[in-house]
Design an enzyme around this catalytic site. Structure first.
Site, PDB file in Angstrom:
ATOM      1  N   ARG A 154      21.555   6.498  30.081  1.00  0.00           N
ATOM      2  CA  ARG A 154      20.620   5.495  30.605  1.00  0.00           C
ATOM      3  C   ARG A 154      20.997   4.115  30.061  1.00  0.00           C
ATOM      4  NH1 ARG A 154      15.108   8.162  28.512  1.00  0.00           N
ATOM      5  NH2 ARG A 154      16.373   7.995  26.643  1.00  0.00           N
ATOM      6  N   GLU A 191       4.955  10.759  24.566  1.00  0.00           N
ATOM      7  CA  GLU A 191       5.490  11.683  25.568  1.00  0.00           C
ATOM      8  C   GLU A 191       4.366  12.123  26.514  1.00  0.00           C
ATOM      9  OE1 GLU A 191       8.752  12.464  25.856  1.00  0.00           O
ATOM     10  OE2 GLU A 191       9.044  11.041  24.217  1.00  0.00           O
ATOM     11  N   ARG A 213      16.039   2.658  29.944  1.00  0.00           N
ATOM     12  CA  ARG A 213      15.203   2.918  28.763  1.00  0.00           C
ATOM     13  C   ARG A 213      14.872   1.562  28.173  1.00  0.00           C
ATOM     14  NH1 ARG A 213      12.454   4.043  24.661  1.00  0.00           N
ATOM     15  NH2 ARG A 213      12.709   5.913  23.428  1.00  0.00           N
TER      16      ARG A 213
END
Length: 163
Positions: free
Chosen positions: A93, A59, A51
């Protein structure tokens, strides 16, 4: 939380015995771009989901902004990159800075903001360089700043559309 995740994952993380922020940059190969603020890298024989630190991109469902942001990151991300891991998020992540290995060692995170393809995620970002880049993109009406809308605050979109 970072220590818990690192401890639970053990040797599966590249910094199994140290915190992410103490790790030197890792030489990696780009596997794929998931969206405008996350990608998959192959580093030291391990596949990592990363990330991008400091940014939040629209999105996928925020059409056409999410697709544009993804395509831009695909276009600027070279095959070889360097990952500076900083943290681990709640999804496991790696949160980090990703640099190109070419001239000037460009920071992909910052390039996404400077081109108007992502907003600064101020809740997690204290680097004033990102704020300056976003202000310049806003003034130039680049990308998500070309017209008002929910694409400018992906976090608000996610909150309203929680699954």
């Amino acid at each position: 939380m970072v220590l818990t995740l690192v401890g639970a994952q053990g040797a599966s993380t590249p910094w199994a015995k140290e915190s992410p922020a103490d790790t030197p940059p890792l030489s990696c190969t780009l596997v794929r771009v998931f969206d405008g603020d996350s990608l998959e890298l192959r580093c030291n024989g391990r596949t990592l989901e990363v990330r991008l630190y400091c940014i939040d991109a629209p999105e996928w469902e925020q059409d056409p902004w999410g697709k544009r942001s993804l395509r831009h990151l695909e276009a600027i991300a070279p095959h070889r990159v360097e990952l500076e891991p900083l943290d681990t998020d709640r999804f496991g992540r790696i949160v980090g800075k990703v640099y190109g290995t070419g001239p000037g060692r460009p920071l992909l995170n910052l390039q996404q903001v400077a081109s108007g393809q992502a907003a600064v995620y101020r809740h997690y970002c204290k680097d004033p360089g990102f704020d300056r880049a976003e202000q310049a993109a806003r003034q130039a009406r680049l990308g998500i700043w070309s017209r008002p809308g929910e694409q400018q605050t992906p976090w608000a979109f996610r909150h309203r559309n929680e699954r």
